[in-house]
Design an enzyme around this catalytic site. Structure first.
Site, mmCIF file in Angstrom:
data_model
loop_
_atom_site.group_PDB
_atom_site.id
_atom_site.type_symbol
_atom_site.label_atom_id
_atom_site.label_comp_id
_atom_site.label_asym_id
_atom_site.label_seq_id
_atom_site.Cartn_x
_atom_site.Cartn_y
_atom_site.Cartn_z
ATOM 1 N N LEU A 116 1.195 7.074 -0.216
ATOM 2 C CA LEU A 116 1.186 5.792 -0.922
ATOM 3 C C LEU A 116 0.162 4.901 -0.228
ATOM 4 O O LEU A 116 -0.010 4.989 0.990
ATOM 5 C CB LEU A 116 2.565 5.110 -0.874
ATOM 6 C CG LEU A 116 3.733 5.758 -1.619
ATOM 7 C CD1 LEU A 116 5.012 4.960 -1.363
ATOM 8 C CD2 LEU A 116 3.454 5.847 -3.106
ATOM 9 N N ASP A 117 -0.506 4.052 -0.990
ATOM 10 C CA ASP A 117 -1.411 3.084 -0.384
ATOM 11 C C ASP A 117 -0.641 2.201 0.588
ATOM 12 O O ASP A 117 0.565 1.960 0.428
ATOM 13 C CB ASP A 117 -2.063 2.199 -1.450
ATOM 14 C CG ASP A 117 -3.104 2.931 -2.264
ATOM 15 O OD1 ASP A 117 -3.518 4.038 -1.850
ATOM 16 O OD2 ASP A 117 -3.507 2.404 -3.313
ATOM 17 N N ARG A 118 -1.344 1.683 1.570
ATOM 18 C CA ARG A 118 -0.717 0.854 2.596
ATOM 19 C C ARG A 118 0.029 -0.330 1.998
ATOM 20 O O ARG A 118 1.123 -0.687 2.443
ATOM 21 C CB ARG A 118 -1.789 0.366 3.573
ATOM 22 C CG ARG A 118 -1.256 -0.442 4.738
ATOM 23 C CD ARG A 118 -2.379 -0.779 5.702
ATOM 24 N NE ARG A 118 -1.895 -1.533 6.842
ATOM 25 C CZ ARG A 118 -2.659 -1.932 7.852
ATOM 26 N NH1 ARG A 118 -3.946 -1.633 7.854
ATOM 27 N NH2 ARG A 118 -2.142 -2.624 8.857
ATOM 28 N N THR B 79 1.311 -0.581 -0.983
ATOM 29 C CA THR B 79 2.280 -0.184 -2.012
ATOM 30 C C THR B 79 3.611 0.145 -1.364
ATOM 31 O O THR B 79 3.672 0.888 -0.383
ATOM 32 C CB THR B 79 1.771 1.038 -2.794
ATOM 33 O OG1 THR B 79 0.507 0.734 -3.379
ATOM 34 C CG2 THR B 79 2.752 1.430 -3.890
#
Length: 355
Positions: free
Chosen positions: A156-158, A160
């Protein structure tokens, strides 16, 4: 001569000396099979900064079976990984040297003998690298020193938040990764976007490509990685498919700017896929600092939105050991739910379908 490298402590790594200047070839064994290339190298190159590991991967100096590879490439048993000369500081090779990840447990959504699922908070990377010393996986390993195996199943993106899977066995990791690769999982996010999303716009099928924006003026700093929509015949085009469903419409701020709450399901897992697809459709995610509307973001900050409104809400998959269907859900965190009207929150809680 080839060095046999496994999943934990690499003999070649123990023999590495400061100032080493020889090309090395590492052969992956069974315990290392299935790992991402970057994670494999992190464990094989103790003492080498993670930023440098990513740099030699991106430059093409790292080769897998004589071919270029990406950080997310999965290495398999018998693969030969070529490493360029790397310098390891003496202090970095000493036990306990360098920053250590603090032990941290995260809110559990599920745990059994094969896997665990955590509710990742925003602002925490899933793993160290690219300027981040540690992430979720390093902190979990520090919190569970007796755990023999802990590996990320996906990313997951940081910024998110939401459902993140971690495998506790090698067999679980490979089976779950196969499901993600074959698009047999269901990943649905909640995204608040600017404007009124057209109800009939349900499928986004635009190819994406990664690129680097300019670095520092002195040319010493590397550029920042970004993603953009490109024609399907672009040499770097990667197909990306996103499904969109409108859950609610709302407004925010003193000017009552229109916003749409979407349930977004991705059929492909490209970097920044949701963010770029929604922005390219003219409806960027509220609070997105890379692809969003910066002036509107500033206004939304005054209205209480302090970060990007993107949350990994629901995840469906087949349990890697039992074969039973699994459906996990992470509730919308307070920093996001606090900017929505009660009626909108009701729409979320009453939504019984999993895309």
């Amino acid at each position: 001569m080839k060095n046999i490298i496994g999943g934990k402590q690499a003999p070649a790594t123990r023999q590495a000396r400061p100032g080493a200047d020889a090309v090395r070839h590492l052969t992956v064994d069974e315990s290392g099979a299935g790992q991402r290339l970057d994670n494999f190298l992190f464990r094989s190159l103790k003492g080498v900064p993670k930023t440098h590991v990513y740099r030699i991967i991106r430059s093409g100096e790292v080769r897998v079976n004589k071919g270029r590879a990406q950080a997310e490439t999965r290495v398999e048993d018998g693969d030969v990984v070529r490493l360029p000369p790397v310098r390891v500081s003496e202090r970095a090779t000493e036990p306990g040297a360098g920053p250590q990840a603090p032990a941290r447990e995260f809110a559990l959504l599920h745990e059994d003998d094969a896997l665990l699922a955590v509710d990742k908070p925003a602002g925490v990377a899933v793993h160290g690298g690219s300027g981040v010393s540690f992430g979720v996986i390093e902190q979990l390993r520090a919190a569970r020193p007796a755990a023999r195996f802990l590996e990320l199943v996906h990313r997951l993106d940081r910024e998110t938040s939401g459902v993140l899977l971690v495998a506790k066995k090698r067999s679980a990791l490979t089976r779950l990764q196969d499901q993600f690769r074959e698009r047999e999982t269901g990943k649905t996010y909640l995204a608040l976007v600017l404007g009124d999303w057209p109800a009939n716009k349900k499928v986004l099928d635009a190819s994406l490509a990664r690129y680097l924006v300019s670095g520092a003026p002195d040319g010493k700093a590397e550029g920042e990685r970004r993603v953009r929509v490109v024609p399907k015949d672009h040499p770097d085009a990667m197909r990306a498919v996103t499904l969109v469903r409108v859950l609610a419409r709302t407004t925010a701020g003193p000017e009552a700017m229109p916003l749409s709450l979407l349930a977004v399901t991705i059929k492909t897992g490209r970097t920044h896929q949701i963010r770029v697809h929604l922005a390219s459709a003219g409806h960027p995610i509220a609070g997105d600092e890379k692809y969003g509307d910066f002036a509107v973001n500033r206004a939304l900050q005054k209205a209480g939105l302090k970060r990007m409104f993107l949350h990994a809400w629901r995840l469906r998959f087949t349990h890697p050991a039992s074969g039973e269907p699994m459906a996990l859900e992470a509730a919308l965190p307070a920093d996001l739910s606090g900017v929505l009207a009660p009626a909108v929150l009701t729409e979320i809680s009453s939504d019984a379908r999993i895309s």
